[in-house]
Design a protein around this motif. Structure first.
Motif, mmCIF file in Angstrom:
data_model
loop_
_atom_site.group_PDB
_atom_site.id
_atom_site.type_symbol
_atom_site.label_atom_id
_atom_site.label_comp_id
_atom_site.label_asym_id
_atom_site.label_seq_id
_atom_site.Cartn_x
_atom_site.Cartn_y
_atom_site.Cartn_z
ATOM 1 N N TYR A 51 0.906 -1.242 -0.158
ATOM 2 C CA TYR A 51 0.171 -0.035 -0.024
ATOM 3 C C TYR A 51 0.770 1.150 -0.003
ATOM 4 N N GLY A 52 2.057 1.199 0.292
ATOM 5 C CA GLY A 52 3.183 2.502 0.441
ATOM 6 C C GLY A 52 3.854 2.461 -0.857
ATOM 7 N N SER A 53 5.125 2.901 -0.505
ATOM 8 C CA SER A 53 5.955 3.346 -1.669
ATOM 9 C C SER A 53 7.075 1.962 -1.501
ATOM 10 N N GLY A 54 6.707 1.173 -0.607
ATOM 11 C CA GLY A 54 7.611 0.181 -0.588
ATOM 12 C C GLY A 54 9.116 0.388 -0.013
ATOM 13 N N PRO A 55 10.266 0.027 -0.744
ATOM 14 C CA PRO A 55 11.438 0.025 -0.097
ATOM 15 C C PRO A 55 12.123 1.586 -0.709
ATOM 16 N N ARG A 56 11.120 2.620 -0.715
ATOM 17 C CA ARG A 56 11.700 3.809 -1.004
ATOM 18 C C ARG A 56 12.757 4.313 -0.055
ATOM 19 N N PHE A 57 12.627 3.964 1.139
ATOM 20 C CA PHE A 57 13.826 4.184 2.347
ATOM 21 C C PHE A 57 14.982 3.198 2.155
ATOM 22 N N GLY A 58 14.842 2.397 1.157
ATOM 23 C CA GLY A 58 15.841 1.249 1.424
ATOM 24 C C GLY A 58 15.471 0.415 2.409
ATOM 25 N N GLU A 59 14.250 0.187 2.780
ATOM 26 C CA GLU A 59 13.826 -0.716 3.928
ATOM 27 C C GLU A 59 12.638 -1.587 3.568
ATOM 28 N N PRO A 60 13.257 -2.714 3.368
ATOM 29 C CA PRO A 60 12.100 -3.827 2.903
ATOM 30 C C PRO A 60 11.364 -4.227 3.975
ATOM 31 N N THR A 61 11.518 -4.155 5.242
ATOM 32 C CA THR A 61 10.596 -4.576 6.345
ATOM 33 C C THR A 61 9.642 -3.629 6.882
ATOM 34 N N LEU A 62 8.331 -3.983 6.829
ATOM 35 C CA LEU A 62 7.153 -3.220 7.491
ATOM 36 C C LEU A 62 7.585 -2.531 8.837
ATOM 37 N N HIS A 63 7.274 -1.328 8.999
ATOM 38 C CA HIS A 63 7.462 -0.654 10.176
ATOM 39 C C HIS A 63 6.212 -0.775 11.257
ATOM 40 N N LEU A 64 5.583 -1.918 11.356
ATOM 41 C CA LEU A 64 4.264 -1.932 11.888
ATOM 42 C C LEU A 64 4.520 -2.885 12.966
ATOM 43 N N HIS A 65 4.172 -2.695 14.427
ATOM 44 C CA HIS A 65 4.575 -3.417 15.527
ATOM 45 C C HIS A 65 3.387 -3.671 16.586
ATOM 46 N N SER A 66 2.769 -4.776 16.867
ATOM 47 C CA SER A 66 1.866 -4.728 17.667
ATOM 48 C C SER A 66 2.334 -4.724 19.160
ATOM 49 N N ARG A 67 2.600 -3.398 19.631
ATOM 50 C CA ARG A 67 3.053 -2.872 20.896
ATOM 51 C C ARG A 67 2.394 -3.445 22.171
ATOM 52 N N GLU A 68 1.231 -3.301 22.151
ATOM 53 C CA GLU A 68 0.607 -3.691 23.554
ATOM 54 C C GLU A 68 -0.894 -4.406 23.136
#
Length: 232
Positions: A181-198
């Motif tokens: 849904y985003g721009s994918g690895p635009r930041f050179g980052e292949p890993t989704l930055h979404l974390h089930s924190r609590e």
């Protein structure tokens, strides 16, 4: 990002909470919870190491996307799993996710009320904003900003597939590393930055709800720090 299956020691080290009814484990990003139609590594294969004296391994009470990390709840026996399933179904379990997004909202907190529907038949679970779709509501709050990024706490009021990812992207601030849904690895980052924190689970009527927090995974830490995270 593909992660190998966890050994018994590795999955036991990821147990965040354990009682007679349930376990909460810290799911790694990149590992699906179920075996897919083509097979491959998955989390369920390791559940036998989580019996802790019970005759059967625990089972999933809900699911997280393959690329999402953090709190995942397992029922330890059939009755407990049924109870947990009802709590999830009726929205009694509160969940807070941490996300790092590109850009970010202008305000400090708010609510996204945006129905979602299937993108198309070929794409299976992929979703899109759809006025005729299922109700989907997400509360959000800014926790920090920096380097053109925003660190958000996202609380899904409803539990639609890919809800947080679609809501973020459709709001103009896709989650870093979202290759759907985003721009994918635009930041050179292949890993989704979404974390089930609590996660907060009112499992027992006469006891306080169980509150479990999953530590920030390594792949989020650099960008969390850029947004003011202090390492806790």
């Amino acid at each position: 990002m593909v992660v190998p299956e966890l050994t018994a020691d590795e999955i036991q080290a990821r147990v965040l909470h354990r009682d007679g009814l349930m376990l909460v484990i810290d799911k790694p990003a990149g590992l699906p919870v179920h075996r897919g139609p083509k097979g491959g590594a998955n989390l369920e294969t390791s559940f036998d190491a989580l019996r802790f004296g019970l005759p059967r391994p625990p089972v999933l009470a809900h699911r997280l996307d393959r690329d999402t990390s953090g709190c995942l709840v397992l029922g330890r026996h059939r009755k407990a799993t049924a109870s947990l399933g009802l709590l999830f179904k009726h929205g009694k379990i509160s969940k807070t996710y941490w996300a790092v997004v590109e850009g970010g909202p202008t305000g400090d907190e708010g609510t996204i009320d945006m129905p979602l529907g299937r993108l198309n038949a070929e794409r299976g679970w992929w979703q899109k904003p759809d006025p005729e779709g299922q109700k989907a509501v997400t509360n959000w709050k800014v926790l920090g900003r920096g380097n053109g990024l925003t660190w958000l706490a996202l609380e899904p009021v409803t539990g639609r597939t890919h809800q947080l990812r679609v809501h973020s992207a459709a709001s103009g601030w896709p989650i870093v590393g979202d290759n759907i849904y985003g721009s994918g690895p635009r930041f050179g980052e292949p890993t989704l930055h979404l974390h089930s924190r609590e996660i907060v689970i009112p499992i027992s009527k006469n006891k306080d709800p169980v509150r479990v927090v999953a530590p920030a995974p390594r792949h989020l830490q650099e960008r969390l720090r850029a947004c003011g995270w202090n390492g806790e």
